[in-house]
Design a protein around this motif. Structure first.
Motif: not given
Length: 132
Positions: A47-49, A54-58, A97-98
């Motif tokens: 799921c892109p959301y 998680w990728i934005s936190l990283f 946004l992703i």
């Protein structure tokens, strides 16, 4: 608003879920041999959301970049929790946004692919008429 994290996250999402599985058997071989918890995460984060959060936190952690710069300075009365709240809210915004970027790319891709197929069919039919 800074779109850098969203663009990096979307690029990583596309790489991991749309490109690498099609670039050869080596990536799928690796995924098939992951430990069960990691294999589950790979499937669950399709799921892109979810992945975007998680990728934005990283990415925020390793780059210091924020999508909403105002969240870098949370109210003083929140104390140390303000930093965590700021990161959480920024990750939610970036994930949105992703997901939006992925939906837009899918919306553009379908007509583009269909147009390419129609053009190819037209050219083939034109060549077939010339050869007859």
């Amino acid at each position: 608003m800074n779109f850098t994290l969203a663009l990096m996250g979307l690029a990583i999402y596309i790489l991991l879920w749309e490109k690498l599985p099609d670039w050869g058997k080596w990536f799928n071989w690796i995924i098939d041999r992951l430990p069960k918890p990691l294999a589950y995460l790979y499937e669950a984060w399709h799921c892109p959301y979810c992945f975007g959060f998680w990728i934005s936190l990283f990415l925020h952690g390793i780059t210091g970049i924020q999508t909403i710069p105002d969240l870098a300075t949370m109210p003083v009365y929140l104390g140390v929790a303000g930093v965590a709240i700021g990161w959480f809210l920024d990750a939610l915004a970036t994930a949105t946004l992703i997901m939006l970027g992925q939906l837009l790319l899918n919306a553009i891709a379908v007509p583009a692919i269909k147009g390419h197929q129609m053009t190819t069919e037209f050219r083939l039919s034109f060549k077939n008429k010339e050869s007859n």
